[in-house]
Design a protein around this motif. Sequence first.
Motif, mmCIF file in Angstrom:
data_model
loop_
_atom_site.group_PDB
_atom_site.id
_atom_site.type_symbol
_atom_site.label_atom_id
_atom_site.label_comp_id
_atom_site.label_asym_id
_atom_site.label_seq_id
_atom_site.Cartn_x
_atom_site.Cartn_y
_atom_site.Cartn_z
ATOM 1 N N LEU A 54 0.934 -1.389 0.032
ATOM 2 C CA LEU A 54 0.111 0.099 -0.009
ATOM 3 C C LEU A 54 0.864 1.243 -0.026
ATOM 4 O O LEU A 54 0.755 2.166 -0.843
ATOM 5 C CB LEU A 54 -0.945 -0.115 0.880
ATOM 6 C CG LEU A 54 -2.067 -0.902 1.181
ATOM 7 C CD1 LEU A 54 -2.844 -0.997 2.655
ATOM 8 C CD2 LEU A 54 -3.266 -0.804 0.178
ATOM 9 N N CYS A 57 2.384 2.020 -3.461
ATOM 10 C CA CYS A 57 1.674 2.394 -4.505
ATOM 11 C C CYS A 57 1.255 3.820 -4.333
ATOM 12 O O CYS A 57 1.281 4.661 -5.179
ATOM 13 C CB CYS A 57 0.445 1.592 -4.715
ATOM 14 S SG CYS A 57 0.848 -0.255 -5.132
ATOM 15 N N VAL A 58 0.733 4.057 -3.061
ATOM 16 C CA VAL A 58 0.174 5.340 -2.501
ATOM 17 C C VAL A 58 1.204 6.471 -2.463
ATOM 18 O O VAL A 58 0.956 7.460 -2.971
ATOM 19 C CB VAL A 58 -0.487 5.254 -1.282
ATOM 20 C CG1 VAL A 58 -1.048 6.638 -0.757
ATOM 21 C CG2 VAL A 58 -1.728 4.319 -1.122
ATOM 22 N N TRP A 134 -4.982 7.948 2.514
ATOM 23 C CA TRP A 134 -4.921 6.646 2.089
ATOM 24 C C TRP A 134 -3.200 6.451 2.544
ATOM 25 O O TRP A 134 -2.768 5.222 2.783
ATOM 26 C CB TRP A 134 -4.840 6.710 0.575
ATOM 27 C CG TRP A 134 -6.402 6.867 0.286
ATOM 28 C CD1 TRP A 134 -6.329 7.883 -0.674
ATOM 29 C CD2 TRP A 134 -7.293 6.378 0.730
ATOM 30 N NE1 TRP A 134 -8.000 8.001 -1.021
ATOM 31 C CE2 TRP A 134 -8.589 7.117 -0.065
ATOM 32 C CE3 TRP A 134 -7.714 5.424 1.268
ATOM 33 C CZ2 TRP A 134 -9.683 6.840 0.017
ATOM 34 C CZ3 TRP A 134 -8.935 4.970 1.528
ATOM 35 C CH2 TRP A 134 -10.086 5.563 0.899
ATOM 36 N N ALA A 138 -2.165 3.712 4.893
ATOM 37 C CA ALA A 138 -1.174 2.765 4.676
ATOM 38 C C ALA A 138 0.075 2.490 5.574
ATOM 39 O O ALA A 138 0.537 1.481 5.861
ATOM 40 C CB ALA A 138 -0.709 3.077 3.339
#
Length: 163
Positions: A54, A57-58, A134, A138
């Motif tokens: 996570l 990606c974030v 996010w 994460a």
Amino acid sequence: MLGHFGFSYVGCIYLLMLFIPNILWVKYKPTGYDAVVSNENKVLLAFERVGQVLVTCVSVIFNDYNLKPFSLWSLWLIVSFILMIIYEISWIRYFNSKHSLKDFYGSFLGIPVPGASLPVMAFLLLGIYGRVIWLIIAITILGIGHIGIHLQYLKECKTGKLW
């Protein structure tokens, strides 16, 4: 607070600062490391793995972390970046050491398990700077697993006389 899609060069720089020392570490694992990691907590490991995916990606898909005109809010990014610099310095200290478990898990500048806690704190502040919930979620998931595992290893090193 949700984030704007777009490439984040700041997130990419942070990930490089995170990944490069870890890739080098594979060649310089501390003596006794395999004995310590044999009893890894599976729940913490699951949190760590999910959090790693996570955060990776974030960190790069929202451009909210990229530089903006300076304001008081920029202090979040500055402190975050300072934490990443301290993280890099802690790696330099480790790579210049005898590669013992104490060198790897020992505190640095009074910060416990710096290899786990410094990047977690830095990415948390990056999420606050970018106002991206996010990344905050994460990194919290990653922090629970990663810091938890490192604290578990630290405890095993000290109680198992591997220190």
